[in-house]
Every structure is written in structure tokens, then in C-alpha cells.
Design a protein around this motif. Structure first.
Motif, PDB file in Angstrom:
ATOM      1  N   GLY A 234       0.817  -1.179  -0.037  1.00 55.27           N
ATOM      2  CA  GLY A 234       0.028   0.105   0.108  1.00 55.27           C
ATOM      3  C   GLY A 234       0.820   1.310   0.015  1.00 55.27           C
ATOM      4  N   ILE A 235       0.137   2.482  -0.027  1.00 55.37           N
ATOM      5  CA  ILE A 235       0.874   3.933  -0.296  1.00 55.37           C
ATOM      6  C   ILE A 235       0.983   4.225   1.094  1.00 55.37           C
ATOM      7  N   ASP A 236       2.338   4.662   1.501  1.00 54.72           N
ATOM      8  CA  ASP A 236       2.590   5.327   2.688  1.00 54.72           C
ATOM      9  C   ASP A 236       2.144   6.765   3.017  1.00 54.72           C
ATOM     10  N   ILE A 237       2.650   7.562   1.913  1.00 52.61           N
ATOM     11  CA  ILE A 237       1.955   8.993   1.840  1.00 52.61           C
ATOM     12  C   ILE A 237       1.364   9.219   0.500  1.00 52.61           C
ATOM     13  N   GLN A 238       0.334   9.800   0.472  1.00 59.64           N
ATOM     14  CA  GLN A 238      -0.390  10.161  -0.806  1.00 59.64           C
ATOM     15  C   GLN A 238      -0.594  11.518  -0.960  1.00 59.64           C
ATOM     16  N   VAL A 239       0.145  12.139  -2.304  1.00 55.95           N
ATOM     17  CA  VAL A 239      -0.216  13.343  -2.438  1.00 55.95           C
ATOM     18  C   VAL A 239      -1.067  14.003  -3.246  1.00 55.95           C
ATOM     19  N   LEU A 240      -1.946  14.709  -2.779  1.00 54.46           N
ATOM     20  CA  LEU A 240      -3.124  14.890  -3.879  1.00 54.46           C
ATOM     21  C   LEU A 240      -3.064  16.790  -4.111  1.00 54.46           C
ATOM     22  N   GLY A 241      -3.684  16.952  -5.385  1.00 56.05           N
ATOM     23  CA  GLY A 241      -4.066  18.402  -5.507  1.00 56.05           C
ATOM     24  C   GLY A 241      -5.649  18.352  -5.448  1.00 56.05           C
ATOM     25  N   ILE A 242      -6.251  19.449  -5.748  1.00 57.65           N
ATOM     26  CA  ILE A 242      -7.705  19.553  -5.766  1.00 57.65           C
ATOM     27  C   ILE A 242      -8.285  20.443  -6.839  1.00 57.65           C
ATOM     28  N   GLY A 243      -8.927  19.855  -7.736  1.00 60.38           N
ATOM     29  CA  GLY A 243      -9.565  20.709  -8.907  1.00 60.38           C
ATOM     30  C   GLY A 243     -10.609  21.195  -8.515  1.00 60.38           C
ATOM     31  N   ARG A 244     -10.982  22.588  -9.071  1.00 61.65           N
ATOM     32  CA  ARG A 244     -12.178  23.413  -8.929  1.00 61.65           C
ATOM     33  C   ARG A 244     -13.527  22.615  -8.922  1.00 61.65           C
TER      34      ARG A 244
ATOM     35  N   THR B  83     -12.740  20.612 -15.628  1.00 60.49           N
ATOM     36  CA  THR B  83     -11.472  20.217 -15.609  1.00 60.49           C
ATOM     37  C   THR B  83     -10.989  20.443 -17.152  1.00 60.49           C
ATOM     38  N   ILE B  84     -11.556  20.251 -18.064  1.00 61.22           N
ATOM     39  CA  ILE B  84     -11.292  20.478 -19.508  1.00 61.22           C
ATOM     40  C   ILE B  84     -11.074  21.995 -19.666  1.00 61.22           C
ATOM     41  N   GLU B  85     -11.837  22.944 -19.286  1.00 65.42           N
ATOM     42  CA  GLU B  85     -11.791  24.100 -19.177  1.00 65.42           C
ATOM     43  C   GLU B  85     -10.441  24.630 -18.784  1.00 65.42           C
ATOM     44  N   ASP B  86      -9.922  24.189 -17.374  1.00 67.16           N
ATOM     45  CA  ASP B  86      -8.673  24.384 -16.790  1.00 67.16           C
ATOM     46  C   ASP B  86      -7.763  23.953 -17.381  1.00 67.16           C
ATOM     47  N   ALA B  87      -7.723  22.832 -18.181  1.00 65.43           N
ATOM     48  CA  ALA B  87      -6.445  22.138 -18.831  1.00 65.43           C
ATOM     49  C   ALA B  87      -6.218  22.792 -20.280  1.00 65.43           C
ATOM     50  N   ALA B  88      -7.235  23.891 -20.644  1.00 69.98           N
ATOM     51  CA  ALA B  88      -7.338  24.091 -22.326  1.00 69.98           C
ATOM     52  C   ALA B  88      -6.161  24.978 -22.418  1.00 69.98           C
ATOM     53  N   ASN B  89      -5.494  25.901 -21.519  1.00 69.79           N
ATOM     54  CA  ASN B  89      -4.421  26.584 -21.884  1.00 69.79           C
ATOM     55  C   ASN B  89      -3.116  26.182 -22.331  1.00 69.79           C
ATOM     56  N   GLY B  90      -2.788  24.894 -21.594  1.00 67.22           N
ATOM     57  CA  GLY B  90      -1.791  24.072 -21.702  1.00 67.22           C
ATOM     58  C   GLY B  90      -1.903  23.317 -23.042  1.00 67.22           C
ATOM     59  N   PHE B  91      -3.182  23.029 -23.439  1.00 72.12           N
ATOM     60  CA  PHE B  91      -3.291  22.298 -24.658  1.00 72.12           C
ATOM     61  C   PHE B  91      -3.506  22.949 -25.961  1.00 72.12           C
ATOM     62  N   GLY B  92      -3.528  24.329 -25.592  1.00 70.91           N
ATOM     63  CA  GLY B  92      -3.985  25.494 -26.935  1.00 70.91           C
ATOM     64  C   GLY B  92      -5.417  25.470 -27.172  1.00 70.91           C
ATOM     65  N   GLY B  93      -6.194  25.085 -26.497  1.00 72.79           N
ATOM     66  CA  GLY B  93      -7.741  25.173 -26.705  1.00 72.79           C
ATOM     67  C   GLY B  93      -8.208  24.151 -26.114  1.00 72.79           C
ATOM     68  N   GLU B  94      -9.525  24.068 -25.629  1.00 74.97           N
ATOM     69  CA  GLU B  94     -10.248  23.119 -25.085  1.00 74.97           C
ATOM     70  C   GLU B  94     -10.678  21.749 -26.267  1.00 74.97           C
ATOM     71  N   GLU B  95     -10.440  22.085 -27.539  1.00 75.29           N
ATOM     72  CA  GLU B  95     -10.841  21.197 -28.438  1.00 75.29           C
ATOM     73  C   GLU B  95      -9.692  20.072 -28.406  1.00 75.29           C
ATOM     74  N   ASN B  96      -8.415  20.624 -27.886  1.00 74.42           N
ATOM     75  CA  ASN B  96      -7.486  19.729 -27.963  1.00 74.42           C
ATOM     76  C   ASN B  96      -7.156  18.938 -26.674  1.00 74.42           C
ATOM     77  N   VAL B  97      -7.969  18.998 -25.611  1.00 72.06           N
ATOM     78  CA  VAL B  97      -7.758  18.454 -24.413  1.00 72.06           C
ATOM     79  C   VAL B  97      -8.402  17.162 -24.471  1.00 72.06           C
ATOM     80  N   PRO B  98      -7.662  15.945 -23.969  1.00 72.48           N
ATOM     81  CA  PRO B  98      -8.361  14.622 -24.143  1.00 72.48           C
ATOM     82  C   PRO B  98      -9.903  14.396 -23.335  1.00 72.48           C
ATOM     83  N   ARG B  99     -10.423  13.884 -23.575  1.00 72.78           N
ATOM     84  CA  ARG B  99     -11.898  13.585 -22.953  1.00 72.78           C
ATOM     85  C   ARG B  99     -11.966  12.786 -21.703  1.00 72.78           C
ATOM     86  N   TYR B 100     -11.078  11.788 -21.752  1.00 74.29           N
ATOM     87  CA  TYR B 100     -10.729  10.750 -20.708  1.00 74.29           C
ATOM     88  C   TYR B 100      -9.495  10.564 -20.089  1.00 74.29           C
ATOM     89  N   ALA B 101      -9.329  10.045 -18.979  1.00 74.05           N
ATOM     90  CA  ALA B 101      -8.322   9.681 -18.423  1.00 74.05           C
ATOM     91  C   ALA B 101      -8.231   8.496 -17.470  1.00 74.05           C
TER      92      ALA B 101
END
Length: 646
Positions: free
Chosen positions: A144-154, A180-198
Motif C-alpha cells: 500500500g501507499i505510505d504517503i499520498q499527495v493530492l491536489g484539488i480541482g475546481r 477540468t477540460i476548461e482548466d486544462a485548455a491553456n496548456g493544450f492550446g484550446g479546449e478542443e485539444n484536451v483529451p476527454r478521458y483519463a
């Protein structure tokens, strides 16, 4: 705020610890992780870490790298499991979390690549169930995991467990939320380029970790953090399920913690230190709760809404109402540079000297008019010697097509006027060919960046001319930290600070205006403010500095809370229209800018709505009704103990 104690307030269902900055919080978590690794290394046992991506853990990873390099901490016996990966996603893609982890952590450590586990975004869809089950089994196989690091999305997600996720979910394929897609849009150069799944670890997987740290930075996360910490467990805020864990700590900076009840309304959660700011905060809160102007609040209102202790400390409701009403009234001034020939004891600014030498620092080439355009116009109209200093070129925030369009103009100009045609034709051809062969990657070309910087300089100069600022008072500092051609910037250095020192010593200002808007999503405002603070530390003993006031404005991303405003400059309808026209001079940022953030409104719309909302709040509190108000807080660089800004 005391940051040495973990606090679990009356309404908090998860322990939180609030730090003065994200740097302090990140170092705290890094120290805990390093201590566990050392302890387990001595015992010859592996340390298993669950790791996150995104901006939240970046400073944590930077500190772990420092500890490894400077303190000799070995990661050879560390095993890591990442929370998630976009799907589909090639590991070598610049957007992959595999690349993110190696670029920002693993390639700087002595970790064994065989001990690094990151969800594989290339697994065939028909094999995903088997792959995800195997990922779970691998975690269990190491205890198991000893320490889990998390962030939090809007959206309240942890990992990519979006709203609707269940506490029984394990590692699986998930569909990304629109936020989540909106928040990632800048890095991908637009929402249309962000993957829809993970691919993402499930909430059940996360809750099985022995210890959990959730890192939360910035005011944009404050509301969802409040919901996760104080609200009920709900699938709509997946982070709220962390309430079930026995050893979880939310590590927050002040802006991220600002909506927690013990900070936002501490009188409702326990004892309260009734200093002047807290009294003002409480009465503004009470006025808005009952829907009455401050001067109409009654003793019954105080008691009904839990403010008995304030009455006991400060006396009658009548006296308190007048005290706070007057303190708010005294923040309002139509003379931001001070009104000559008047008694200035209750005014935000001194009446002398008049006129004043003023420097308005603008992190990007449009923050001045967006954030304080009305005040800038008034300072010029009232006769002050106003300088505007643009700290960065802002060159990466220009579309490639605009750069091409301006280069076409220069080429056409050279042909029409027979000016240096051969050299310009060569540069024009190189830029044209580069942009054609490298779509949307113009910032990788130094000539393109130069043109983009000139575009923004021209726009800024046009806005200054419109506002009446003298040509010789426009300064383009081009601080070196910014000039990377990418969103990722270099650390602030003495070179940046010395450029500002030189300007300060040349102008010897009586007033400085600077951006205190630290929610700029790429961090440029924070670095620019730190550069100014560093410069002020160097010049604070000079004679002119002893009579210099520093006023902080906020920009397109947020506004000061009413209780924190120390100077409120009313803006008339005509002035608001002039401010809009000044913003319009920045044509490359008009309509759809390169970095719009999470707000779909144009910058001029955000500015006007924010200024009108500030005026409306003053009106609702029983003060004079204005069309709009620009707000400022004072930064005391000669006595920092007076500051309570961030």
C-alpha cells in the motif's frame, strides 16, 4: 496567522494547516516525506509514495530535488504510483503526465525507473479493465501507499475522480468534467485539444493510503476547499470523501483557506480578536446578512447573528455602526494623488507634495489600464507626473497570426517606401516559412517573439498616449525572468530587481502603484510584485523612499475584500468609458486573448463588472452611490509588521 499548529475548527471535518505561502506549505510536506524515506532507508524498507501532477505539487517536487542534491537523500528505495494519466496519451507527448513527472521530479533524482509506476495512456481500450486491476494489485503488492499527495480541482476532483465518482471506485477509465477540460485548455492550446478521458486511481484506492496530504493553493480553490472540509460527504465534491480518512491534512496557503469559517467569519466558530479590521469585517458581513446599511443595524441584529462578543467588547450598536461607517467613508477619495490645500488626516493620501511623481508598475502591458485605468486617468488629469513601467514584454500572449500580419505590414511598408528591402524580405520569408511549418509554435522562434513584444509595446504606448502619459515616462523594463518564450519562467534574480532599483532611483517617486493580484494563473503577477518588494528593500534607506506610499491594485482575476480596502477611487460613467477605450488600445488582447483564464468575459468586461460590483457593495453598506470604484491597499515596505495582505 500562527502556522505551527494543525487546526480542526468547529465546522471543519478535516484537519487543515494554513501557511503564509505555498512555498512554506510545500517545504513542510517535503520535510515529512524526506523524514519517512530516511527512516525506512535505515530499516532497509521501501517507501511507497502516491504522487500527483498539475501545478499544486510543483514546489513540493522542487524541494524534494533540493533535499536530494544538497542533503544527500537517496530515492533508490522509493516506489511511486501516480494518480492519473490522460487517455489516450503517448508517454513522450509533451502533455503527458509521464513527461511531467520525469521533467519535474524523476530525472533529477536517483530513483530506479523500475520503481516508477504511472498509468499507461497507450493501453488498448479492450485491455483497460485488466490493466487497471493490475495497477491496483501492484499497489497492494508493495504493502500500500505510505504517503499520498493530492491536489484539488475546481470541480472538487482528487486525481481525476470527477463529480459523480463513488467512494467504492478503484483505478479505472473516467470521463473528464467540463470544468477540468476548461482548466486544462491553456496548456493544450484550446479546449478542443484536451483529451476527454483519463486513467485514474479511484477514491477507494486513495483512501487506502496510510497518510494523505492535499495541497491547496490560491483563492480560486477556496470555495471547493470549504465544501470539502466543512460540507457533507457528497459525490458532487469527491474530495469531501477524505473526511473518512483518519490521517489526512489539507495544506493550504492563506488565499486557499480564506473561505473557511474560522477565517471568513471566526465569530461564528469560537473566540475572536476584535481588532479594527475584524470589527469592520464583522459589520460588513452582518450588513450583508440582514440586508441593511450599516447605520441601520440594531442591537437585536448583532445578537441574532452571533455578535454578542463584539457588543461586549466595543460598546453599543449605535457607536459601532458610526465607527465602521466612518472608517469606510474615509477610504473614498476622488484624489488618489492627494488633494492639495486640504486637511488630509482622514484621507488615504497626503495632500503634499503636489504634484507627485508617480510610478504605475504593470506586470503585463495591459494590467495598468485593466486594473486601475480610471485612477491612472485621474492622476494624469489632476496634474501628477505619472510614469508607467511595464515589467514584462507579454510577448507569449500574442497569436502567431498577429505576428505574421504585422510582419506582412513591415514587408509591404519596405516595398512601398524602398527601405532595406533585402534584409526585411529575408526576415519576412524566414518567419513566414517557420510559421507555416510549425503551426501554433511561433513562440519557439526568437524573431517571432521579438515581433510579438513590439506589438504589445505599441499597444501599451498607444494606451498611455490616450491616457495622457508623456512619451518619456513610458518604460519597458523587459525583466529577464519572463523572457523564456514559454509559460514556464525563470526564477526571479538580482538582475530583475536591479532593473527596478534603477528606475526607482531615477524617478524617486512619491507614489507607487503595483499589482497585488496574486491569482494571475501563470504566477507572473506574484513574481513582478516580489521584484518590486526586493527593489524597495534595497532603496528603503534613501531619503525619497521615506516619504513614498505604495498602493496595491488587483486585476482581471479578483478584487480586494471590502474590509481590506484602504483607498477607494470613484469612477464616473464618462471615466469608465475612457478606461474602456484605453483597454481597447490593446488589440491583441481583444475579443479572445491567448490566455483568457477561466472567465469567458473579455478583460474590459471583467474590469467594468468588478468596478461596478465594488461600487454596489459600498452603496448597499449605506455609502455614496457611484457608477464604479477602483480599490487599493497600502503596502508598508518601511514597516512590514503593518501588512496583512496575503
Amino acid at each position: 496567522m500562527n502556522t505551527s499548529t494543525v487546526i480542526k475548527g468547529h465546522q471543519e471535518k478535516i484537519a487543515t494547516r494554513v501557511f503564509n505561502s505555498r512555498e512554506e506549505g510545500s517545504k513542510y510536506v517535503a520535510k515529512v516525506i524526506a523524514s519517512l524515506i530516511r527512516e525506512k532507508n535505515k530499516l532497509g524498507k521501501p517507501t511507497v509514495l502516491g504522487l500527483a501532477t498539475g501545478s499544486s505539487p510543483l514546489l513540493l517536487y522542487k524541494e524534494l530535488i533540493r533535499i536530494h542534491k544538497e542533503e544527500g537523500l537517496s530515492f533508490k528505495n522509493v516506489i511511486t504510483f501516480n494518480l492519473d494519466e490522460y487517455y489516450p496519451m503517448d508517454p513522450e507527448n509533451k502533455h503527458s503526465y509521464y513527461r511531467f513527472m520525469y521533467d519535474n521530479l524523476f530525472s533529477h533524482l536517483d530513483i530506479n525507473p523500475a520503481n516508477v509506476f504511472i498509468p499507461d495512456g497507450t493501453v488498448a481500450e479492450e485491455n483497460l479493465d485488466e490493466y487497471c486491476a493490475d495497477y491496483e494489485n501492484k499497489i497492494r503488492s508493495f504493502g500500500g501507499i505510505d504517503i499520498q499527495v493530492l491536489g484539488i480541482g475546481r470541480s472538487g476532483h482528487i486525481g481525476f475522480n470527477e463529480p459523480g465518482s463513488l467512494v467504492t471506485d478503484e483505478t479505472r477509465l473516467v470521463q473528464l468534467n467540463s470544468i477540468t477540460i476548461e482548466d486544462a485548455a491553456n496548456g493544450f492550446g484550446g479546449e478542443e485539444n484536451v483529451p476527454r478521458y483519463a486513467l485514474s486511481m479511484g477514491i477507494k484506492t486513495i483512501l487506502q493510503a496510510k497518510k494523505i496530504f492535499l495541497l491547496g493553493w490560491g483563492e480560486a480553490k477556496s470555495e471547493v476547499i470549504k465544501q470539502a472540509v466543512e460540507g457533507e460527504e457528497t459525490t458532487q465534491v469527491p474530495a469531501s470523501f477524505l473526511q473518512r480518512h483518519s490521517d489526512v491534512l489539507f495544506v493550504l496557503d492563506r488565499p486557499a483557506a480564506s473561505r473557511l469559517s474560522r477565517i471568513e467569519s471566526p465569530w461564528l466558530t469560537g473566540s475572536c480578536d476584535w481588532d479594527d479590521r475584524m470589527k469592520r469585517k464583522a459589520l460588513i458581513w452582518l450588513s450583508r446578512q440582514v440586508g441593511k446599511p450599516i447605520l441601520k443595524l440594531t442591537e437585536k441584529d448583532y445578537k441574532t447573528w452571533g455578535l454578542n462578543s463584539l457588543l461586549q467588547t466595543a460598546g453599543s450598536a449605535y457607536d459601532l455602526n458610526i465607527e465602521i461607517h466612518n472608517s469606510l467613508q474615509q477610504t473614498i477619495t476622488g484624489w488618489p494623488g492627494g488633494k492639495p490645500g486640504t486637511d488630509d488626516k482622514t484621507r488615504p493620501e497626503r495632500s503634499k507634495p503636489f504634484p507627485k511623481r508617480v510610478i504605475v508598475f504593470s506586470p503585463h502591458p495591459d494590467d495598468d489600464v485593466i486594473s486601475m485605468g480610471g485612477t491612472l486617468l485621474r492622476l494624469v488629469d489632476q496634474g501628477h507626473d505619472v510614469h508607467v513601467a511595464y515589467q514584462t514584454s507579454g510577448n507569449i500572449a500574442v497569436f502567431d497570426d498577429d505576428a505574421r500580419r504585422f510582419m506582412d505590414f513591415v514587408y509591404g511598408f519596405s516595398q512601398k517606401f524602398n527601405v532595406a528591402q533585402d534584409q526585411i524580405a529575408k526576415i519576412h520569408e524566414e518567419i513566414r516559412d517557420f510559421l507555416a511549418q510549425n503551426p501554433d509554435e511561433g513562440n519557439k522562434n526568437s524573431n517571432v517573439l521579438t515581433i510579438k513584444g513590439l506589438i504589445r509595446q505599441g499597444e501599451a504606448a498607444a494606451a498611455c498616449r490616450y491616457c495622457g502619459v508623456k512619451e518619456q515616462n513610458i518604460h519597458f523594463l523587459e525583466l529577464p525572468f519572463y523572457e523564456t518564450g514559454t509559460i514556464e519562467k525563470k526564477p526571479l534574480s538580482s538582475n530583475d530587481i536591479d532593473i527596478i532599483v534603477k528606475l526607482l532611483q531615477e524617478v524617486k517617486p512619491h507614489q507607487i502603484y503595483a499589482a497585488g493580484d496574486l491569482q494571475d494563473p501563470h504566477g507572473t503577477h506574484a513574481v513582478c510584485l516580489n521584484a518590486i518588494i526586493g527593489a524597495l528593500d534595497k532603496v528603503k534607506d534613501e531619503e525619497w523612499a521615506k516619504d513614498c506610499y505604495v498602493w496595491l491594485y488587483r486585476g482581471a482575476w479578483q478584487e480586494w475584500n471590502i474590509e481590506d480596502i484602504e483607498m477607494a477611487v470613484p469612477i464616473s460613467p464618462d471615466e469608465l468609458m475612457r478606461k474602456r477605450r484605453a483597454i481597447f488600445k490593446h488589440q491583441s488582447q481583444k475579443d479572445v486573448p491567448v490566455f483568457p483564464g477561466k472567465d469567458s468575459r473579455e478583460f474590459w468586461e471583467r474590469a467594468e463588472d468588478r468596478n461596478r460590483m465594488t461600487a454596489k457593495l459600498y452603496d448597499e453598506l449605506g455609502l455614496t452611490e457611484y457608477e464604479a470604484i477602483e480599490a487599493f491597499r497600502r503596502y508598508h515596505f518601511l514597516d512590514k509588521s503593518k501588512n496583512n495582505l496575503f
